[in-house]
Every structure is written in C-alpha cells, then in structure tokens.
Design a protein around this motif. Structure first.
Motif, PDB file in Angstrom:
ATOM      1  N   ALA A 706       0.825  -1.206   0.000  1.00 41.32           N
ATOM      2  CA  ALA A 706       0.000   0.000   0.000  1.00 41.32           C
ATOM      3  C   ALA A 706       0.855   1.250   0.000  1.00 41.32           C
ATOM      4  O   ALA A 706       0.515   2.255  -0.637  1.00 41.32           O
ATOM      5  CB  ALA A 706      -0.941  -0.019   1.209  1.00 41.32           C
ATOM      6  N   ALA A 707       1.989   1.221   0.700  1.00 35.23           N
ATOM      7  CA  ALA A 707       2.849   2.405   0.760  1.00 35.23           C
ATOM      8  C   ALA A 707       3.373   2.766  -0.627  1.00 35.23           C
ATOM      9  O   ALA A 707       3.421   3.939  -1.002  1.00 35.23           O
ATOM     10  CB  ALA A 707       4.006   2.150   1.723  1.00 35.23           C
ATOM     11  N   THR A 708       3.756   1.756  -1.398  1.00 36.05           N
ATOM     12  CA  THR A 708       4.261   2.022  -2.749  1.00 36.05           C
ATOM     13  C   THR A 708       3.142   2.473  -3.673  1.00 36.05           C
ATOM     14  O   THR A 708       3.303   3.397  -4.480  1.00 36.05           O
ATOM     15  CB  THR A 708       4.932   0.772  -3.307  1.00 36.05           C
ATOM     16  OG1 THR A 708       5.955   0.354  -2.417  1.00 36.05           O
ATOM     17  CG2 THR A 708       5.544   1.047  -4.670  1.00 36.05           C
ATOM     18  N   LEU A 709       1.987   1.805  -3.602  1.00 39.02           N
ATOM     19  CA  LEU A 709       0.862   2.203  -4.443  1.00 39.02           C
ATOM     20  C   LEU A 709       0.405   3.616  -4.132  1.00 39.02           C
ATOM     21  O   LEU A 709      -0.062   4.342  -5.019  1.00 39.02           O
ATOM     22  CB  LEU A 709      -0.299   1.225  -4.252  1.00 39.02           C
ATOM     23  CG  LEU A 709      -0.094  -0.179  -4.840  1.00 39.02           C
ATOM     24  CD1 LEU A 709      -1.309  -1.047  -4.545  1.00 39.02           C
ATOM     25  CD2 LEU A 709       0.132  -0.106  -6.333  1.00 39.02           C
ATOM     26  N   LYS A 710       0.530   4.031  -2.901  1.00 39.05           N
ATOM     27  CA  LYS A 710       0.142   5.399  -2.533  1.00 39.05           C
ATOM     28  C   LYS A 710       1.026   6.403  -3.263  1.00 39.05           C
ATOM     29  O   LYS A 710       0.563   7.435  -3.748  1.00 39.05           O
ATOM     30  CB  LYS A 710       0.256   5.592  -1.012  1.00 39.05           C
ATOM     31  CG  LYS A 710      -0.309   6.920  -0.514  1.00 39.05           C
ATOM     32  CD  LYS A 710      -0.294   7.001   0.998  1.00 39.05           C
ATOM     33  CE  LYS A 710      -1.010   8.270   1.472  1.00 39.05           C
ATOM     34  NZ  LYS A 710      -0.428   9.494   0.911  1.00 39.05           N
ATOM     35  N   GLY A 711       2.351   6.091  -3.366  1.00 40.70           N
ATOM     36  CA  GLY A 711       3.235   6.984  -4.120  1.00 40.70           C
ATOM     37  C   GLY A 711       2.841   7.058  -5.582  1.00 40.70           C
ATOM     38  O   GLY A 711       2.862   8.129  -6.187  1.00 40.70           O
ATOM     39  N   LEU A 712       2.453   5.907  -6.176  1.00 41.47           N
ATOM     40  CA  LEU A 712       2.028   5.886  -7.574  1.00 41.47           C
ATOM     41  C   LEU A 712       0.731   6.686  -7.748  1.00 41.47           C
ATOM     42  O   LEU A 712       0.571   7.444  -8.717  1.00 41.47           O
ATOM     43  CB  LEU A 712       1.827   4.437  -8.009  1.00 41.47           C
ATOM     44  CG  LEU A 712       1.684   4.174  -9.508  1.00 41.47           C
ATOM     45  CD1 LEU A 712       2.934   4.558 -10.244  1.00 41.47           C
ATOM     46  CD2 LEU A 712       1.370   2.702  -9.746  1.00 41.47           C
TER      47      LEU A 712
END
Length: 948
Positions: A706-712
């Motif tokens: 989720a942390a990476t998808l939030k950046g995307l």
C-alpha cells in the motif's frame, strides 16, 4: 508585429553551402520568416539541416523516411559542404558549423565552432569554397580561433554541460533546468520540426519525461513491489508446502546417509591393510621376475641350437630343390626337342637350309638387279642373251662342218677375221655338211670367190667399187673350234643361267613390294632353319646324357626325403621348446599385467579425496586378510567402493539439491553439511509450528504494498495538477476558431479503482482491523483485496511492470465558438488542418518551455517549423507568431506562396540551369505592418515592403 527584444539571445542565421541541393542558402532565424517555393524544391531540407548542429545525435533525428547513410551523402557529399549557424549569445556572436569530409571519409562530417559573426566570404577560396582540410588554417589566418568538437562535446556546450573548451567559448543557448533532459528536449524539437508525425501517443509519451521532476517516481513497477513485499512470505509458504510434498526425497536422503556410514566403515578397515600389501607386493614381484628370467635364458640357449640346425636343413633342402628344379626343366626341354626332332635327321635339316638359303640369295640378287636397272633395259638384255645363246647353240651344232671352217681351208686366219667383221656372226656357224644350211655346189668356184673377196680387205679396210670401209671399229667373230667344245658348252650354260637371272629380275621388277616381302619371309625361314640345326645338335647331346640325368634325379629325391625327416624332428623339438617358453612368458605376462593393473588401480585411487573417519561410521565386522594373487582384484574392488562412496556423496548432494530446488532453501545458512541434512530431516517432522509463523507474517506484507501504491497514486494526482496548469497556458491564447482547448488526463478506472481498494483497506488495517488475505473463509472486503491484487499482478505481468503511464490515457477537449464541447482521443480529429497544426505547435512549445530553467524561459530563440503554412488563416498565423515569440520561439513557415504575416519572406530560386537552389540575404523581403483604420477587416493583413 513587434520587434525582437534586444535582450533575446539565440540563433540569428542559418547558412547552407554546397549541400542538400543548395549552392548557397541563407535563412534568418531572429524573427518569423516565410520560406516560399514550389513543392519538392527543398524547403524541408533547409529546416531538417538544423538537426545536425542542434540535435547532433543522429539516432534521435528523422529524415522523412531516408536512412542515415543516404542523409549523410545528401548533406555532405563533398569536403566543401557546410551547414552553418550564427548565434547571438551573452558573450557575443558565435558560429557553429558542420562540415563534410567527403566521399573518401564515407560522407562523415565534423562539428566546429568559433567566436565571431558569420561571414560567408570567409569560406571562399577564390571562386570555390574552402575544403574542410584547409578550413582551420584559413580561419586562423583571418584571426579566428576555430575548435573541432565531438558530438558529445557540442551537446554539452549547447545545454550548459562542462567541456574542456568552456574557457575559450560559450555556446549555451538551450538553458535546460536539468542537463539530463537533453534527450527529451531533442525528441520534442525533432517532433516540432516534423509536425505531421506528431500524434496523441507522442504527446502522452512526452508528458511523463517533461513533468518527471514534479513526480515522485514515474517508473514504479507494481509487480516488483508486490513481489518484494510478499517474497519472504510466499517463499516460506512454498517451502512449507514443498516440505510436505518431499516425503520420498527426505526418506531417500536418510537411506543414503545410512549407506554412506556402512561404506565408510568398510573402506576405513581396508585402506591401511592395502597400503601395506602394496608395499610388500613389489618385492615379491621382483623375485618372481628373476626366476622366470633365468628359465627363459636356458630355454633361449636350446632354441638357438635348434634354430641353427633348422637353418642348415632348410638350406640343404633348398639347394636340393633348386637342383631338382633344374633337372625338371632339363627334362621339359628334352621332351619338347624330342617331339620336334624325333622323326628327322641332320641331312634333312641341312638340305632344307640349303634350299631356303639358295632361294633367298637368288631373290636378293634379283631384287638388287631390279632396283638398279629398269624393266626395259632388262628386256633388252634378255633379248641379246637369247640371241647370243642361239648363236652358241648353232655353233655347237655345226662345230665340225660350218662356213667358218670352210673359209679357213681357203683363207688365212687374218683374212677370215677381216671377213667376219662384215658378215652376220650366225652365218659363219651355218652347217656346210650335206643337207646343211649352206650347200657348196662348186668347190673351185667357191674358193676363187673367197680369194677375190679376201683381196678386197687391205690394211683393215674393205675396198669395194666406189667405197672403202674402215673395219677397225668392228670386232671379228670368234668361232670355236672343235677342241673348244667343252668351253662352248660352259658358255652356253653360263648364258642360260644369265638368261634365267634376267627373267627373274623381270618378274621381280613387276612386283617389287611383293618380292621384298617374300625375301623377308625367306630370311626368317633361313634363320629358323639355322636355329633348328642348333637345337637338333643339342637334342642329340641330350639323348646321350639322358640316363645319367635320370640317375642324378633319383639320388636328389632320396637325399631330400632324408633331410625332410631330420627337419621334422628338429621342428617338433622346437615346438615343444616354444610351449615351454610360452608357459614361462605367460607367467611373466600375468605378473606384468598384475603389476600394470595394480599401478593403474593405484593411479585411479581416490581414497585420498574421501573422508572415511569423520561423521557417522559403522564399524566393519570381518577380519581382512589380503593375498598377492588377487591383490589387483581387491584393489579394484576397493576403488569401486570408493567411487561408490563418492557417488553416494553426489547422490546425497543431488537429493538435497532436488529438495532444495523443490523450494526448501531455509537450511542453506548452515555451513556444516551433516548438520544441514539433519536439520532438514528434523524439520520434516515439525511442520505445524512453521504454518503458524507464516500466517502471522502474511498480515504485515499488505502495508508495504500500500505504501508504494500510494506513491504511484499521488504521482497521478500531481500529474492532474500539472496538466491543469499546462492547459491554463493554452487557453490564455486564441486558438484558431476555438473557444477553448485542453489536454485532459483520463484515469483508467478499473486499474486505478483496484489501487484505491488496496490503499483504503490498508488504512483500515493500520487503524486496528485484522486482515488475513491468505486464510480460508475470507470476508467480502478481503475478497476485494484479493481480486485487486490478482488484477494488478496480471496487469503488471502483461506490461512487464506497472508504471504511471499505465494509469491514464489522454483526451483532447475542444470548445468551439458556439460553446459546443467535443472530446477527441486523437489530435488529428480536432478542428481544421490549421487548428491541428496550431495545437501541435503549442504542445511542442509548451513542452520545451517546461524543460527550460524558469528564470531563462523566453530569453533564447528556438526555431520551430510549420510546413504547409497556407493551411493556417492569417489571423491564426499572426496569433501563433506572437505566442511563439512571447514563449521564445521563432516560427519558420514553409509554403508555395509567401505568408505576409511573417517578418521575412525568403524565396528560393534556382541557378546553374535549375541544377541547384540559391537563397541570398539580398533575396530576403522584409515585411512591415500597415497602419490600420478602425474599419480594417483583418488585422493580419500585412504590407510587403521593399527588399532590405
């Protein structure tokens, strides 16, 4: 039209010399210009030439479908071809050049630059352009300091990068905010030089690099993110499942370990005893070899004696055989001679030879005579001989009573001889006897007549009435008397023989070739007859000694039979001796082979590579006793078991590797292999604890994803904001007949929706809710997360990784003057052709402006190219020119007719009979805006002034 502001820097002039079909071409770049000429004249070739100095990486250039080799040849066909740029920069004017190096250099080109204004007269050498090889010296002579540049050096100098020449010259005219954006700038610049190729996909592709510095990470790979987050969990789960499925392999590994333990015990017992036996065996082998060698020496002596006797007997038998062979040949010759001469005798053979020789000699004589005298002469000689023979026969017949003898009765011999000179010789031989050819009727009268006739002969002359005949040239006739009868007969025989010879010669002369062959045949017959006489003599001799030869043959046969008996006895003894020697040799050979086998087995020993004494070992229970006779076999069996142990080690490793490849890798941290194997076997029996630990770690992984998808997702939101700002820059200016135009970012709802699902669920989990994606009996929310995860993984797999570009599409929003709103997925679907060109130019200009340093935007002129400019109405042309100049861009229009909205009109003309194009500064036409009244209909109408 407003004038160019003095503080603007950048390109001011483009010049082409002897290139691209132009003898000379000078184009202004400090203000808008209209290049006008018929189609296919070379307008695009002028603008495309800008790619060499400004893009300078040919991999990023575009040449209307032509490859790079054709392009280099087109622009740089000689070493007198130049593309030149003049630029006004803060440090003063500079010149950037691209020079051809000619055909011999493969149509390569060279970059160069120097400080100063561009003066095309500096490139002339008389009436021709200076060759590049002499240009450096030529410019230095004019006071310039030219610098040759590599492509990378020119690129760095144009964008402000560091080069070794920064202290000598400054070429910075593309003030990028980040030098690393140079490839993006070049791509956009190439596109605005070829607007007809710009598509919506190009716009989307350029969006991300243009706005990259405003985004966190536009190249996020969701698949890798998910993989990294769940890698350890999935690995543990796979190992757990693999361990459950590897019962057979683990059992086999335990069995191999037990077998290795037993084999180690046996080999550990045999190894030291084998070492002692091998050492003692060498002494035993040496003693055996000495004994066998002595036996062989004794046998060798006996063999030598037997061989000498055998050679003697063989030699004697060979000699007797030779003599018998000679006698057999003698009897063969005797039988042949007996068959031939048994029924003949010496006299018969002599007579045969004599007849053949006589026939041969006669024929040879005839051939010799026939070859020396022709047939006519031979016929004459034959005739004369016949007459002479007839005369002699007549003389012999009338030898006692003939005219000659009657004349002698009355006349002296000289008188008779004188008279015979004038008479026919045969007349004197005619018979005077009774009944003869001459009848004397009156002796006295005849005598008186003869005397009177004799008186007519005086002193060798015949005196007749009225004539005197000299008889000295005539021969008197010689008549034989009775006492010469024998001689006369001999003459007749000789003459007959001569006549016969002449007849033969005549016959030969008629068939010379056939008689020659007959002569050769007779010669061969004569030789054969002579040879027969010799062989007959030998035959008679052989008859005399035939009995002696038979007795000798019988004696030789008896002697040979005796020698054969003696030789057979010797050979039998030699055979027995050979068997004894073979027996000893076989023992030696066996001993040698045993030594070789032992040496070979010793070389193949690998026990020094193996460890018999560490780890688990099962003691060997049997006492080991070694015998020299089977030592090689024992050693071979020892080596085989060593290889077996090594193979077991390999199988153990392979079995473990098989288990490892099945996904069980957690025990690799152990450096001690035995301990690693034992831990693996032990873990197989404790699987429940492993399952509990994996379930706990699985709940934590979703937070990382989720942390990476939030950046995307945040990057997508920022891109929306940047595009809103970009669109505001568009609608501030009038766009053809449109009220408004926007480039919109359209989210891909399914993909973005799944990302939002994971983000929302992750926030809920962080607030304290529980989440178990991997546990059975999942809730509806958990099923949504699972579905989102599956969709995102599939999307990432199909695209090779999920990036920001995968989250959206672009769409073009158009509002016409009537307020009607339309959406297009493609630029070419929006409005008129002029409107589409205007939109493409605005996109390109604003993209480039976005890359420039903010404090230097609009300070440097950048050329843009609009082909088929006549498709844009004058009002939009004027608006586009003003917008471009405000943004720091200089539009260059190309069309068949001049566009008076531009500052310059640049017509292209031809020279050299239409072979080359020509544009001089004198050809430029400067346009000035006409002062208009309030009722002027079109503010874009311009007045064409006089040429500058």
């Amino acid at each position: 039209m407003s004038d160019i502001k003095p503080e603007l820097y950048g390109l001011t002039k483009l010049a082409l010399l002897n290139t691209a079909g132009y003898a000379k071409c000078v184009i202004p770049l400090d203000d808008s210009s209209s290049i006008c000429a018929p189609n296919n004249t070379g307008k695009s070739s002028v603008i495309n030439a800008l790619q060499f100095p400004l893009i300078n990486d040919l991999r990023l250039t575009e040449w209307d479908g032509h490859d790079l080799d054709e392009t280099r040849k087109f622009y740089f066909g000689t070493d007198q071809s130049y593309i030149l740029l003049e630029a006004s920069l803060p440090d003063g004017p500079v010149v950037i050049g691209v020079a051809g190096r000619g055909k011999i250099a493969g149509y390569a080109f060279q970059y160069f630059c120097y400080k100063g204004k561009l003066d095309l007269a500096h490139y002339l050498d008389g009436k021709s352009y200076v060759r590049y090889s002499k240009l450096d010296h030529h410019l230095r002579a004019l006071g310039f300091d030219p610098i040759e540049l590599k492509q990378s050096e020119l690129n760095a100098m144009l964008t402000g990068g560091a080069t070794p020449y920064d202290s000598r010259i400054n070429l910075r005219m593309i003030p990028l905010a980040n030098v690393s954006d140079a490839p993006v700038y070049k791509d956009i610049f190439r596109r605005i030089l070829n607007l007809h190729r710009l598509t919506a996909q190009d716009v989307k592709r350029l969006l991300l690099p243009v706005f990259a510095r405003h985004l966190g990470d536009p190249k996020v790979d969701f698949y890798q993110v998910w993989h990294n987050a769940f890698e350890k969990i999935n690995k543990d789960r796979r190992e757990l499942k693999a361990l459950e499925n590897q019962q057979e392999a683990v059992t086999a590994l335990e069995s191999l370990l037990d077998n290795r333990s037993v084999l180690k015990g046996r080999l550990a017992t045999y190894a030291p005893k084998l070492d002692v036996a091998l050492t003692e065996f060498h002494g035993y082998a040496e003693d055996q070899q000495l004994q066998l060698n002595e036996q062989l020496q004794l046998l060798h002596g006996e063999k030598t004696q037997l061989e000498e006797r055998q050679r003697l007997y063989v030699s004697q038998i060979k000699d007797l055989s030779g003599r018998r062979l000679q006698l057999s040949q003698w009897y063969q010759d005797y039988d042949q001679l007996h068959q031939r001469f048994g029924l003949t005798n010496q006299a018969t053979l002599d007579s045969n030879l004599k007849n053949i020789r006589q026939s041969y000699e006669q024929l040879s004589h005839s051939l010799q005579g026939a070859s020396q005298v022709n047939a006519t002469t031979l016929a004459h000689q034959k005739s004369q001989s016949q007459k002479q023979l007839q005369s002699l026969k007549l003389q012999l017949k009338n030898l006692e009573y003939n005219l000659y003898s009657r004349l002698r009765e009355d006349l002296s011999l000289p008188e008779v001889q004188q008279l015979s000179r004038v008479l026919n010789p045969d007349l004197l031989s005619l018979s005077t006897a009774a009944g003869g050819d001459i009848e004397i009727t009156d002796e006295d009268a005849f005598s008186s007549q003869l005397e009177a006739l004799a008186d007519c002969f005086k002193q060798g002359k015949l005196h007749l009435a009225g004539a005197v005949i000299d008889l000295s040239h005539l021969q008197p006739v010689e008549q034989n008397s009775l006492e010469n009868k024998i001689q006369l007969k001999e003459q007749i025989e000789a003459l007959q023989q001569t006549l016969q010879t002449l007849e033969q010669q005549l016959a030969v002369a008629g068939d010379l070739a056939g008689k020659t062959r007959e002569k050769d045949r007779l010669y061969q017959d004569m030789l054969q007859a002579e040879e027969d006489l010799k062989k007959f003599a030998r035959y008679q001799h052989m008859q005399q000694i035939a009995d002696e030869q038979q007795a000798m043959l019988d004696q030789l046969e008896q002697e040979e039979e005796l020698l054969q008996t003696q030789l057979a006895e010797v050979q039998h003894k030699a055979s027995t001796l050979s068997d004894r020697r073979n027996l000893v040799s076989n023992k030696q050979e066996q001993l040698k082979r045993q030594l070789e086998r032992i040496e070979q087995e010793k070389k193949e020993r690998i026990d020094f590579q193996l460890d018999f004494y560490s780890g688990k070992i099962t003691p060997y229970p049997i006492e080991v006793v070694l015998d020299f006779d089977n030592l090689a076999d024992v050693l071979r069996d020892f080596n085989r078991q060593c290889h077996e142990l090594k193979l077991i080690d390999v199988n153990i490793k392979n079995t473990y590797l098989y288990i490892f490849n099945a996904g069980i890798t957690k025990f690799e941290v152990e450096t001690d292999e035995e301990l690693k194997y034992q831990r693996l076997i032990s873990a197989y029996h404790h699987l429940d604890k492993e399952r509990e630990a994996i379930e706990r770690r699985a709940r934590v992984a979703l937070t990382e994803v989720a942390a990476t998808l939030k950046g995307l997702r945040d990057d997508l939101n920022r891109l929306h904001r940047e595009m809103n700002s970009f669109n505001r820059g568009i609608w501030r200016h009038q766009i053809s007949n449109l009220q408004d135009f926007k480039i919109e970012i359209v989210d891909r709802s399914v993909l973005v929706g799944h990302i939002d699902t994971i983000l929302t669920t992750s926030e809920t989990y962080q607030q304290g809710d529980t989440l178990d994606l991997l546990a059975p009996g999942a809730t509806s929310s958990e099923r949504d997360i699972q579905s989102a995860k599956d969709y995102l993984i599939q999307a990432a797999s199909e695209k090779g990784g999920l990036t920001l570009s995968d989250l959206f599409d672009i769409r073009f929003k158009v509002i016409n003057r009537a307020g009607e709103v339309e959406f297009f997925d493609k630029i070419d679907s929006a409005g008129s052709n002029g409107t589409r060109i205007t939109i493409k130019l605005l996109c390109g200009m604003l993209f480039i402006r976005q890359l420039l340093a903010e404090r230097e935007r609009g300070k440097y002129r950048i050329p843009i190219y609009i082909d088929e400019a006549a498709d844009i109405d004058p009002h939009n042309q004027q608006a586009l020119i003003e917008t471009a100049l405000n943004f720091g861009f200089v539009p260059i229009f190309a069309s068949v007719k001049p566009q008076t909205s531009c500052r310059y009109i640049v017509p292209i003309r031809t020279v050299a009979g239409g072979a080359q194009n020509w544009v001089d500064e004198k050809d430029w036409i400067l346009c000035e805006k006409i002062a208009t009244t309030p009722v002027a209909a079109d503010p874009g109408v311009a007045e064409v002034a006089e040429p500058v």
